[in-house]
Design a protein around this motif. Structure first.
Motif, PDB file in Angstrom:
ATOM      1  N   TYR A  11       0.832  -1.196   0.000  1.00 20.77           N
ATOM      2  CA  TYR A  11       0.000   0.000   0.000  1.00 20.77           C
ATOM      3  C   TYR A  11       0.873   1.255   0.000  1.00 20.77           C
ATOM      4  CZ  TYR A  11      -3.769  -3.201   1.202  1.00 20.77           C
ATOM      5  OH  TYR A  11      -4.677  -4.227   1.184  1.00 20.77           O
ATOM      6  N   ARG A  12       0.277   2.375  -0.328  1.00 19.52           N
ATOM      7  CA  ARG A  12       1.026   3.632  -0.378  1.00 19.52           C
ATOM      8  C   ARG A  12       1.417   4.100   1.023  1.00 19.52           C
ATOM      9  NH1 ARG A  12       1.911   6.670  -4.751  1.00 19.52           N
ATOM     10  NH2 ARG A  12       2.640   8.813  -4.445  1.00 19.52           N
ATOM     11  N   GLU A  13       0.598   3.754   2.026  1.00 21.46           N
ATOM     12  CA  GLU A  13       0.869   4.174   3.397  1.00 21.46           C
ATOM     13  C   GLU A  13       1.795   3.163   4.071  1.00 21.46           C
ATOM     14  OE1 GLU A  13      -2.962   5.403   1.767  1.00 21.46           O
ATOM     15  OE2 GLU A  13      -2.220   3.422   2.322  1.00 21.46           O
ATOM     16  N   LYS A  14       2.946   3.633   4.525  1.00 20.74           N
ATOM     17  CA  LYS A  14       3.921   2.739   5.169  1.00 20.74           C
ATOM     18  C   LYS A  14       3.294   2.009   6.354  1.00 20.74           C
ATOM     19  CE  LYS A  14       8.050   4.401   5.892  1.00 20.74           C
ATOM     20  NZ  LYS A  14       9.198   5.140   6.499  1.00 20.74           N
ATOM     21  N   GLU A  15       2.582   2.738   7.193  1.00 18.21           N
ATOM     22  CA  GLU A  15       2.008   2.134   8.402  1.00 18.21           C
ATOM     23  C   GLU A  15       0.990   1.056   8.057  1.00 18.21           C
ATOM     24  OE1 GLU A  15       2.203   5.352   7.732  1.00 18.21           O
ATOM     25  OE2 GLU A  15       3.838   5.894   9.117  1.00 18.21           O
ATOM     26  N   LYS A  16       0.257   1.238   6.965  1.00 20.94           N
ATOM     27  CA  LYS A  16      -0.743   0.230   6.568  1.00 20.94           C
ATOM     28  C   LYS A  16      -0.062  -1.070   6.186  1.00 20.94           C
ATOM     29  CE  LYS A  16      -4.864  -0.371   3.706  1.00 20.94           C
ATOM     30  NZ  LYS A  16      -5.792   0.278   2.747  1.00 20.94           N
ATOM     31  N   ASN A  17       1.104  -0.987   5.566  1.00 24.18           N
ATOM     32  CA  ASN A  17       1.834  -2.208   5.220  1.00 24.18           C
ATOM     33  C   ASN A  17       2.274  -2.961   6.472  1.00 24.18           C
ATOM     34  OD1 ASN A  17       1.858  -1.927   2.285  1.00 24.18           O
ATOM     35  ND2 ASN A  17       3.183  -0.156   2.635  1.00 24.18           N
ATOM     36  N   LEU A  18       2.722  -2.228   7.473  1.00 27.53           N
ATOM     37  CA  LEU A  18       3.130  -2.873   8.720  1.00 27.53           C
ATOM     38  C   LEU A  18       1.920  -3.448   9.451  1.00 27.53           C
ATOM     39  CD1 LEU A  18       5.755  -0.253   9.945  1.00 27.53           C
ATOM     40  CD2 LEU A  18       6.169  -2.383   8.703  1.00 27.53           C
ATOM     41  N   GLU A  19       0.818  -2.725   9.419  1.00 29.20           N
ATOM     42  CA  GLU A  19      -0.396  -3.206  10.092  1.00 29.20           C
ATOM     43  C   GLU A  19      -0.924  -4.478   9.443  1.00 29.20           C
ATOM     44  OE1 GLU A  19      -2.995   0.121   9.852  1.00 29.20           O
ATOM     45  OE2 GLU A  19      -1.907   1.289  11.376  1.00 29.20           O
ATOM     46  N   GLN A  20      -0.907  -4.533   8.095  1.00 28.57           N
ATOM     47  CA  GLN A  20      -1.401  -5.741   7.434  1.00 28.57           C
ATOM     48  C   GLN A  20      -0.501  -6.927   7.731  1.00 28.57           C
ATOM     49  OE1 GLN A  20      -1.315  -6.616   3.331  1.00 28.57           O
ATOM     50  NE2 GLN A  20       0.539  -5.446   2.871  1.00 28.57           N
ATOM     51  N   LEU A  21       0.806  -6.681   7.849  1.00 30.77           N
ATOM     52  CA  LEU A  21       1.713  -7.776   8.199  1.00 30.77           C
ATOM     53  C   LEU A  21       1.377  -8.320   9.571  1.00 30.77           C
ATOM     54  CD1 LEU A  21       4.194  -9.571   7.872  1.00 30.77           C
ATOM     55  CD2 LEU A  21       5.603  -7.634   8.615  1.00 30.77           C
ATOM     56  N   ALA A  22       1.127  -7.427  10.531  1.00 30.53           N
ATOM     57  CA  ALA A  22       0.762  -7.866  11.882  1.00 30.53           C
ATOM     58  C   ALA A  22      -0.499  -8.724  11.851  1.00 30.53           C
ATOM     59  CB  ALA A  22       0.570  -6.651  12.783  1.00 30.53           C
ATOM     60  N   GLU A  23      -1.459  -8.372  10.995  1.00 26.79           N
ATOM     61  CA  GLU A  23      -2.687  -9.162  10.890  1.00 26.79           C
ATOM     62  C   GLU A  23      -2.422 -10.516  10.238  1.00 26.79           C
ATOM     63  OE1 GLU A  23      -5.836  -8.625  12.066  1.00 26.79           O
ATOM     64  OE2 GLU A  23      -4.760  -7.071  13.179  1.00 26.79           O
ATOM     65  N   TRP A  24      -1.621 -10.536   9.166  1.00 27.15           N
ATOM     66  CA  TRP A  24      -1.315 -11.799   8.501  1.00 27.15           C
ATOM     67  C   TRP A  24      -0.568 -12.750   9.435  1.00 27.15           C
ATOM     68  CZ3 TRP A  24      -2.154 -13.925   3.573  1.00 27.15           C
ATOM     69  CH2 TRP A  24      -2.889 -13.130   2.700  1.00 27.15           C
TER      70      TRP A  24
END
Length: 272
Positions: A11-24
């Motif tokens: 995703y364009r938002e850095k934090e969203k990429n980290l958040e999705q990783l935490a969910e996965w």
């Protein structure tokens, strides 16, 4: 050894990429794996002009997040790559690896920059914003020694060969081949490097997003040391789990001893 490769959307938002990783990471399939691998430029869209904007110093927020995640789940984490900025302002495409306690055990800066201009295909110049690394990177786990390189690095057999000579039995490659080079060379290169060096090759790519400026080929892949494709994904988000059989590596290297038969004494271009 079980390696889980996560082919995730960037995703364009850095934090969203980290958040999705935490969910996965909460996925039940990942609860008994030994290592998780992530794609190239996992926290940043693959656009050269964005690399300086997203770049962090080593040990920055993303690195701390990766370290905490590895420690929380007791895994090795090959954290894809992120843009790194050094003390002199140079930007690198950098891969970090963490052990089960969250300690950083490897760092690789992409050595070969992706500057290409394919007629009727892709044009890209990483050197517009990135600097090149200059180190061969191997690291040890309780299972075996591994090597790591980044995307375009895979096209240069000398680099993979050096890692094999230094004892690597698995090669990790966070990568983002495009829609021109991916169909032509992705599987071919991973099979070539596996056969040449008689080790496992694991390529972890971003999921394809046709709404982004850069379109990843996807197809996260695992190839065994005989050159057999063990797993390959499609283009969507997916988890790929590969069981590494180190006895197979030893068997193939014993029966077909390529590494021992190398002629390092003659492999050079001589002046005439």
């Amino acid at each position: 050894m079980k390696i889980a490769s996560l082919q995730l959307k960037v995703y364009r938002e850095k934090e969203k990429n980290l958040e999705q990783l935490a969910e996965w990471m909460k996925c039940e399939k990942l609860q008994d794996v030994d290592m998780v691998t992530l794609p190239e430029m996992f926290t940043c869209p693959y656009q050269t002009e964005l690399f300086p904007l997203y770049a962090e110093k080593e040990g920055g927020p993303s690195c701390r997040f990766f370290s905490d995640l590895a420690k929380k789940y007791g895994i090795y984490l090959s954290a894809g790559t992120i843009p790194e900025v050094d003390e002199n302002g140079r930007i690198y495409n950098t891969a970090y690896v963490y052990d089960r306690t969250g300690n950083q055990i490897a760092k690789h800066r992409k050595m070969h920059l992706f500057d290409i201009d394919i007629q009727d295909g892709q044009t890209f110049r990483e050197s517009d914003t990135l600097s090149a690394g200059d180190e061969v990177t191997v690291f040890d786990t309780e299972f075996c020694r591994m090597g790591i390189c980044i995307c375009y690095d895979l096209r240069f057999p000398e680099l993979a060969g050096l890692m094999a000579q230094e004892g690597a039995k698995v090669l990790l490659v966070p990568a983002a081949f495009n829609m021109t080079t991916g169909p032509a060379h992705w599987e071919l290169l991973f099979r070539q490097r596996a056969v040449d060096n008689q080790f496992y090759t694991i390529g972890t790519a971003p999921a394809r997003d046709m709404g982004a400026e850069y379109h990843s080929w996807g197809h996260t892949i695992a190839v065994d040391p005989w050159g057999t494709v063990v797993h390959v994904c499609g283009e969507a988000e997916q988890i790929q789990i590969t069981e590494i059989n180190l006895e197979l590596v030893d068997k193939i290297r014993r029966e077909l001893p390529l590494l021992r038969h190398r002629r390092g004494d003659v492999y050079e271009v001589r002046k005439r």
